[in-house]
Scaffold this active site. Structure first.
Site, short mmCIF file in Angstrom:
data_model
loop_
_atom_site.label_atom_id
_atom_site.label_comp_id
_atom_site.label_asym_id
_atom_site.label_seq_id
_atom_site.Cartn_x
_atom_site.Cartn_y
_atom_site.Cartn_z
N SER A 1 0.87 -1.19 0.07
CA SER A 1 -0.01 0.07 -0.02
C SER A 1 0.74 1.28 0.04
O SER A 1 1.82 1.57 1.00
CB SER A 1 -0.71 -0.01 1.31
OG SER A 1 -1.54 1.07 1.47
N SER A 2 0.90 1.95 -1.12
CA SER A 2 1.78 3.12 -1.14
C SER A 2 1.62 4.30 -0.13
O SER A 2 0.72 4.31 0.45
CB SER A 2 1.57 3.66 -2.89
OG SER A 2 1.62 2.65 -3.64
#
Length: 396
Positions: free
Chosen positions: A100-101
């Site tokens: 998850s950036s």
């Protein structure tokens, strides 16, 4: 007693942080509130650190709910998969392969994308599904197609999207191929990095479409590029900032070990020895690696640690025709180099670095990229000013 004004970890604190940084803009604020990040983060995670690639050890929600929540609502990336799912923890695996950036990066790239109400968007790299959900809230489910190469990751993302009330088209396949059945698109965004922009992406884009993707050379360094597609199918545009994403699986670097260059011999293996005043420490920042890599496209490096903080920087070309080393020791102003083969790789690196220095040490925002067929041309300040190619340089 003074009142405690500390804001607990959660969406409000993260929103404030992103607004202060300028990453989250007013047009994306409703989507941020409607699509909370925690709905798209799995129970087992490896929290990252902002601006760094290092991951902390695994955090499991059922075991450490407060720590899990803190990680989810920090402005930092979160690794969600190691080694294509082969490693599940505890501790860390060998290579992170899904995440998850960092929220700052998520909303900065969405701002670069510049979606309009009627745009159709192709996303490359579904990951957890959070980015796709944000796009769905903004545009509607029917205008979002997202491609994920890992069937397990895609299935989990599809389930999270459905539970949150979203249903974009989630396609399992090679992101390099895009998704032709949904073309043409007005916007394409990649949440994985590339070393060359796949022709299929541009072929599936309308003229005038925008492509936002992390792009970087073999040597290292990477930035977000914002390309505009031309009528002839080529595309050009500036870099908007630095980035550090996992590579598109089809383009993962598979670089040989140093031992293959030596061919069974011991260093220095008869190489030509000399000294340099350019410290290996001064060529290792992300922008240095990018600037060097775009000027010497087939160069890559390794680092071997030594005693007392010393280290040896190894340089190789991908064809393994040549190699070079530069030894760093604290307190020194001259550094020993060894070079062998038909090319002088340290000279090539030094020539590229010195060109970058003479241009005023430009950051990513002064560089741009033009893609025309299979040819990728990096430029400085203007498409009419391509960066030089120092491959084969014999003196710095």
């Amino acid at each position: 007693m003074a009142e405690d004004t500390t804001v607990e970890a959660g969406p409000e604190r993260l929103a404030s942080t992103l607004l202060e940084k300028g990453a989250l803009t007013a047009d994306w604020l409703p989507a941020f509130h409607a699509v909370p990040r925690h709905l798209f983060v799995p129970d087992a995670i490896w929290p990252g650190r902002a601006g760094m690639n290092r991951q902390d050890d695994r955090v499991v929600r059922s075991q450490s709910p407060d720590l899990w929540w803190e990680a989810v609502y920090s402005d930092a990336p979160i690794t969600t998969q190691w080694d294509d799912g082969a490693y599940t923890g505890p501790g860390r695996g060998r290579t992170p392969t899904s995440s998850s950036s960092m929220p700052t990066m998520v909303f900065s790239m969405l701002a670069d994308l510049g979606v309009r109400p009627d745009d159709r968007v192709l996303e490359i790299g579904t990951g957890t599904g959070w980015n796709a959900a944000l796009l769905c809230h903004r545009l509607g489910d029917g205008r979002v197609v997202t491609v994920e190469v890992d069937e397990g990751v895609a299935g989990q993302a599809r389930a999270r999207l459905s539970a949150a009330g979203f249903s974009p088209h989630v396609f399992v396949g090679d992101g390099a191929e895009g998704y032709g059945e949904g073309a043409p698109y007005e916007r394409i965004i990649a949440t994985c990095s590339v070393g060359h922009v796949p022709a299929q992406w541009l072929g599936q884009a309308r003229p005038g479409a925008v492509v936002v993707a992390p792009w970087g050379p073999v040597y290292g360094g990477e930035g977000i590029v914002r390309l505009t597609v031309r009528d002839d199918g080529s595309a050009s545009g500036p870099f908007t900032g630095s980035s550090a994403f996992m590579r598109l699986r089809e383009q993962r670097r598979r670089l040989p070990p140093t031992s293959e260059s030596l061919g069974g011999r011991e260093w220095p293996a008869g190489g030509a020895e000399s000294t340099t005043t350019l410290s290996p420490d001064d060529v290792g920042d992300w922008i240095h690696m990018f600037a060097i890599g775009v000027q010497v496209p087939d160069l890559f490096c390794r680092v071997a640690g030594g005693p007392g903080g010393s280290y040896r920087l190894w340089l190789h070309d991908t064809g393994l025709t040549s190699w070079a080393t530069a030894d760093h020791e604290r307190g020194r102003t001259e550094f020993r180099t060894v070079q062998t083969g038909p090319r002088r790789l340290w000279h090539e690196l030094e020539s590229a670095w010195r060109w970058w220095y003479r241009q005023g040490q430009p950051d990513f925002a002064r560089f741009g990229l033009t893609v025309d067929g299979h040819r990728h041309t990096v430029w400085l300040d203007s498409p009419d000013n391509p960066v030089p190619d120092f491959t084969g340089a014999t003196t710095p």
